[in-house]
Design a protein around this motif. Structure first.
Motif, PDB file in Angstrom:
ATOM      1  N   ILE A 225       0.823  -1.204   0.000  1.00 42.13           N
ATOM      2  CA  ILE A 225       0.000   0.000   0.000  1.00 42.13           C
ATOM      3  C   ILE A 225       0.857   1.254   0.000  1.00 42.13           C
ATOM      4  O   ILE A 225       1.908   1.315   0.637  1.00 42.13           O
ATOM      5  N   GLY A 226       0.397   2.246  -0.743  1.00 47.48           N
ATOM      6  CA  GLY A 226       1.068   3.534  -0.761  1.00 47.48           C
ATOM      7  C   GLY A 226       0.774   4.292   0.518  1.00 47.48           C
ATOM      8  O   GLY A 226      -0.291   4.131   1.124  1.00 47.48           O
ATOM      9  N   SER A 227       1.711   5.117   0.930  1.00 44.48           N
ATOM     10  CA  SER A 227       1.550   5.852   2.191  1.00 44.48           C
ATOM     11  C   SER A 227       1.944   7.311   2.027  1.00 44.48           C
ATOM     12  O   SER A 227       2.927   7.637   1.366  1.00 44.48           O
ATOM     13  N   ARG A 228       1.147   8.196   2.675  1.00 48.91           N
ATOM     14  CA  ARG A 228       1.458   9.627   2.720  1.00 48.91           C
ATOM     15  C   ARG A 228       1.895  10.044   4.115  1.00 48.91           C
ATOM     16  O   ARG A 228       1.937  11.240   4.417  1.00 48.91           O
ATOM     17  N   ALA A 229       2.214   9.059   4.956  1.00 51.87           N
ATOM     18  CA  ALA A 229       2.550   9.367   6.347  1.00 51.87           C
ATOM     19  C   ALA A 229       3.753  10.307   6.428  1.00 51.87           C
ATOM     20  O   ALA A 229       3.834  11.141   7.343  1.00 51.87           O
ATOM     21  N   HIS A 230       4.682  10.188   5.468  1.00 48.94           N
ATOM     22  CA  HIS A 230       5.869  11.043   5.498  1.00 48.94           C
ATOM     23  C   HIS A 230       5.542  12.501   5.183  1.00 48.94           C
ATOM     24  O   HIS A 230       6.361  13.390   5.389  1.00 48.94           O
ATOM     25  N   LEU A 231       4.314  12.750   4.683  1.00 54.22           N
ATOM     26  CA  LEU A 231       3.893  14.105   4.336  1.00 54.22           C
ATOM     27  C   LEU A 231       2.992  14.719   5.404  1.00 54.22           C
ATOM     28  O   LEU A 231       2.473  15.820   5.221  1.00 54.22           O
ATOM     29  N   GLU A 232       2.811  14.020   6.524  1.00 53.58           N
ATOM     30  CA  GLU A 232       1.830  14.436   7.517  1.00 53.58           C
ATOM     31  C   GLU A 232       2.136  15.793   8.130  1.00 53.58           C
ATOM     32  O   GLU A 232       1.251  16.638   8.288  1.00 53.58           O
ATOM     33  N   ARG A 233       3.394  16.038   8.469  1.00 53.77           N
ATOM     34  CA  ARG A 233       3.736  17.332   9.075  1.00 53.77           C
ATOM     35  C   ARG A 233       3.467  18.482   8.121  1.00 53.77           C
ATOM     36  O   ARG A 233       2.961  19.532   8.520  1.00 53.77           O
ATOM     37  N   GLN A 234       3.811  18.283   6.858  1.00 55.53           N
ATOM     38  CA  GLN A 234       3.571  19.304   5.853  1.00 55.53           C
ATOM     39  C   GLN A 234       2.078  19.569   5.697  1.00 55.53           C
ATOM     40  O   GLN A 234       1.640  20.720   5.574  1.00 55.53           O
ATOM     41  N   ALA A 235       1.280  18.503   5.720  1.00 57.52           N
ATOM     42  CA  ALA A 235      -0.165  18.648   5.586  1.00 57.52           C
ATOM     43  C   ALA A 235      -0.761  19.376   6.782  1.00 57.52           C
ATOM     44  O   ALA A 235      -1.652  20.222   6.633  1.00 57.52           O
ATOM     45  N   MET A 236      -0.287  19.055   7.966  1.00 56.40           N
ATOM     46  CA  MET A 236      -0.789  19.703   9.172  1.00 56.40           C
ATOM     47  C   MET A 236      -0.513  21.202   9.152  1.00 56.40           C
ATOM     48  O   MET A 236      -1.309  22.014   9.624  1.00 56.40           O
ATOM     49  N   ALA A 237       0.621  21.584   8.581  1.00 55.15           N
ATOM     50  CA  ALA A 237       0.996  23.000   8.537  1.00 55.15           C
ATOM     51  C   ALA A 237       0.060  23.807   7.650  1.00 55.15           C
ATOM     52  O   ALA A 237      -0.137  25.009   7.860  1.00 55.15           O
ATOM     53  N   SER A 238      -0.533  23.157   6.641  1.00 51.94           N
ATOM     54  CA  SER A 238      -1.404  23.862   5.702  1.00 51.94           C
ATOM     55  C   SER A 238      -2.883  23.765   6.061  1.00 51.94           C
ATOM     56  O   SER A 238      -3.713  24.417   5.433  1.00 51.94           O
ATOM     57  N   ARG A 239      -3.223  22.952   7.070  1.00 53.58           N
ATOM     58  CA  ARG A 239      -4.615  22.781   7.454  1.00 53.58           C
ATOM     59  C   ARG A 239      -4.962  23.662   8.647  1.00 53.58           C
ATOM     60  O   ARG A 239      -4.104  24.079   9.413  1.00 53.58           O
ATOM     61  N   SER A 240      -6.274  23.897   8.816  1.00 53.44           N
ATOM     62  CA  SER A 240      -6.738  24.621  10.002  1.00 53.44           C
ATOM     63  C   SER A 240      -6.598  23.725  11.224  1.00 53.44           C
ATOM     64  O   SER A 240      -6.489  22.497  11.103  1.00 53.44           O
ATOM     65  N   GLY A 268      -5.302   6.293  -1.543  1.00 50.77           N
ATOM     66  CA  GLY A 268      -5.978   5.573  -2.618  1.00 50.77           C
ATOM     67  C   GLY A 268      -5.023   4.983  -3.629  1.00 50.77           C
ATOM     68  O   GLY A 268      -5.129   5.254  -4.839  1.00 50.77           O
ATOM     69  N   PHE A 269      -4.109   4.142  -3.155  1.00 51.03           N
ATOM     70  CA  PHE A 269      -3.096   3.542  -4.032  1.00 51.03           C
ATOM     71  C   PHE A 269      -2.630   2.258  -3.369  1.00 51.03           C
ATOM     72  O   PHE A 269      -1.667   2.243  -2.620  1.00 51.03           O
ATOM     73  N   LYS A 270      -3.355   1.169  -3.635  1.00 50.55           N
ATOM     74  CA  LYS A 270      -3.086  -0.102  -2.961  1.00 50.55           C
ATOM     75  C   LYS A 270      -3.039  -1.234  -3.979  1.00 50.55           C
ATOM     76  O   LYS A 270      -3.841  -1.282  -4.905  1.00 50.55           O
ATOM     77  N   MET A 271      -2.107  -2.154  -3.768  1.00 53.47           N
ATOM     78  CA  MET A 271      -1.934  -3.281  -4.678  1.00 53.47           C
ATOM     79  C   MET A 271      -2.146  -4.595  -3.928  1.00 53.47           C
ATOM     80  O   MET A 271      -1.545  -4.822  -2.873  1.00 53.47           O
ATOM     81  N   PHE A 272      -2.999  -5.447  -4.486  1.00 53.96           N
ATOM     82  CA  PHE A 272      -3.349  -6.727  -3.873  1.00 53.96           C
ATOM     83  C   PHE A 272      -2.961  -7.872  -4.803  1.00 53.96           C
ATOM     84  O   PHE A 272      -3.155  -7.784  -6.021  1.00 53.96           O
ATOM     85  N   GLY A 273      -2.459  -8.951  -4.207  1.00 52.71           N
ATOM     86  CA  GLY A 273      -2.339 -10.182  -4.967  1.00 52.71           C
ATOM     87  C   GLY A 273      -3.739 -10.704  -5.238  1.00 52.71           C
ATOM     88  O   GLY A 273      -4.674 -10.471  -4.469  1.00 52.71           O
ATOM     89  N   ARG A 274      -3.899 -11.413  -6.331  1.00 54.53           N
ATOM     90  CA  ARG A 274      -5.224 -11.839  -6.779  1.00 54.53           C
ATOM     91  C   ARG A 274      -5.987 -12.651  -5.733  1.00 54.53           C
ATOM     92  O   ARG A 274      -7.166 -12.438  -5.495  1.00 54.53           O
ATOM     93  N   ASN A 275      -5.309 -13.572  -5.094  1.00 53.59           N
ATOM     94  CA  ASN A 275      -6.009 -14.462  -4.166  1.00 53.59           C
ATOM     95  C   ASN A 275      -6.452 -13.734  -2.890  1.00 53.59           C
ATOM     96  O   ASN A 275      -7.572 -13.917  -2.415  1.00 53.59           O
ATOM     97  N   ILE A 276      -5.582 -12.874  -2.351  1.00 52.00           N
ATOM     98  CA  ILE A 276      -5.971 -12.160  -1.134  1.00 52.00           C
ATOM     99  C   ILE A 276      -7.074 -11.150  -1.438  1.00 52.00           C
ATOM    100  O   ILE A 276      -7.940 -10.893  -0.596  1.00 52.00           O
ATOM    101  N   ALA A 277      -7.073 -10.600  -2.655  1.00 53.01           N
ATOM    102  CA  ALA A 277      -8.166  -9.709  -3.046  1.00 53.01           C
ATOM    103  C   ALA A 277      -9.481 -10.475  -3.109  1.00 53.01           C
ATOM    104  O   ALA A 277     -10.521  -9.991  -2.667  1.00 53.01           O
TER     105      ALA A 277
END
Length: 361
Positions: A225-240, A268-277
């Motif tokens: 799965i894709g993650s934006r956790a590394h962008l969290e501080r930047q996002a917090m700075a721009s939000r109310s 919204g960027f996740k990759m699944f193997g066919r069987n687990i999906a």
């Protein structure tokens, strides 16, 4: 004494509610796929052709084997403006990968494993073996999303681009499931229609899958799965402050009640193997924004191989999420997920030997 009586009455009332919910629940969701949702349109011949019964929404139906290496599922609701740029980027990348020569190299790592006395390279396919399809799922849009998507079917052909038009709006999770149930890929990626994540970052997801497995069976039972956790501080700075509190509150609720091993459940960027999906999407109940949480909660409970990797992400105008209402709705859904599985109203997948060991590709 009065306080004790009140607590007893409350306990009995809650017990009665929980028992009623459990007795009226089937445990596993009843997935309804309308007849029109089983077909896609070929805009050249104007024929309606059937999707393969991939994961099979019918209990006794045999799941189809994969015909492609990669399926890309794009849920879209009123996305006539944002969808074209996302599809242009995705198709440019996918066409380049599929036309890659053996000597050309993508950024997907490979590793060598010993098989007897010979060395075998375990890596993703290249060139003509890198086959793909895109399924755009129009989730009951009121604009020209389907018509825009069909232009790409006409240009690239329906073997590569197919459009599934839902008969009604189900929610993002419901739209993704429709696409997954119709996919032909050994690996299945779902990506948001806004193109917020750089599409080429699928190589990061593939890297995790191929580096954490060394055989096909493990591959089709793993998740990246894709993650934006590394962008969290930047996002917090721009939000109310208010939106930041809502976001942190949602993350805490998710961590406390459901998913512990993943920092960013909502990318919204996740990759699944066919069987687990096949397993997870047939057990998923939530069809709105928090469906990711339920999928990952189930995956954790069955000890699925899950990897989280940082991706390049840019906020795109036109988000369908309503800042306050959507966060509260997702929070409610997370609490429902926890409660329904805790009381046994919803059941966890039972992984039998055939689910893991049989090759479904």
């Amino acid at each position: 004494m009065l306080i004790i009586v009140c607590f007893v009455i409350l306990y009995i009332a809650l017990l009665g509610i929980f028992l009623t919910i459990k007795l009226n629940s089937t445990g596993k969701p009843k997935i309804i796929v309308h007849e029109d949702e089983r077909y896609y349109l070929d805009p050249v011949t104007e024929e309606r052709l059937p999707f393969p019964p991939l994961m099979s929404d019918k209990e006794k139906e045999i799941p189809s084997k994969s015909e492609k290496y990669l399926s890309v599922i794009i849920p879209a609701y009123n996305e006539e403006l944002r969808l074209p740029s996302m599809l242009d980027e995705a198709l440019d990348y996918l066409e380049r990968r599929s036309n890659e020569t053996i000597n050309q190299s993508s950024k997907v790592d490979s590793k060598v494993k010993d098989v007897g006395t010979s060395d075998v390279t375990w890596s993703c396919p290249k060139g003509e073996k890198f086959t793909y399809e895109i399924i755009i799922v129009d989730d009951g849009s009121r604009d020209k999303t389907t018509q825009i998507a069909l232009q790409y079917s006409r240009k690239y052909g329906t073997d590569k681009v197919r459009v599934l038009t839902a008969t009604k709006n189900r929610g993002k999770g419901g739209a993704v499931r429709l696409g997954v149930l119709s996919a032909r890929g050994k690996l299945i990626l779902f990506a948001d229609a806004d193109g917020a994540t750089k599409f080429g970052d699928i190589e990061k997801l593939e890297n995790y899958l191929y580096q954490s497995t060394d055989n096909e069976v493990d591959l089709i039972n793993s998740i990246a799965i894709g993650s934006r956790a590394h962008l969290e501080r930047q996002a917090m700075a721009s939000r109310s402050i208010f939106r930041t509190i809502l976001m942190l509150g949602f993350h805490f609720v998710v961590w406390f009640f459901t998913v512990r091993s993943v920092k960013d459940t909502q990318c919204g960027f996740k990759m699944f193997g066919r069987n687990i999906a096949r397993i997870l999407f047939n057990y998923m109940h939530v069809e709105k924004w928090a469906f990711d949480v339920e999928l990952l909660y189930l995956a954790e409970r069955i000890n699925c191989n899950i990897g989280e990797t940082a991706v390049n992400w840019t906020e795109i105008d036109g988000s369908k999420i309503v800042p306050v209402f959507s966060w509260l709705q997702m929070g409610k859904d997370v609490l429902s997920i926890c409660m329904m599985y805790t009381i046994g109203a919803w059941t966890f997948p039972v992984i039998k030997d055939k689910d893991i060991k049989e090759k479904t590709f």
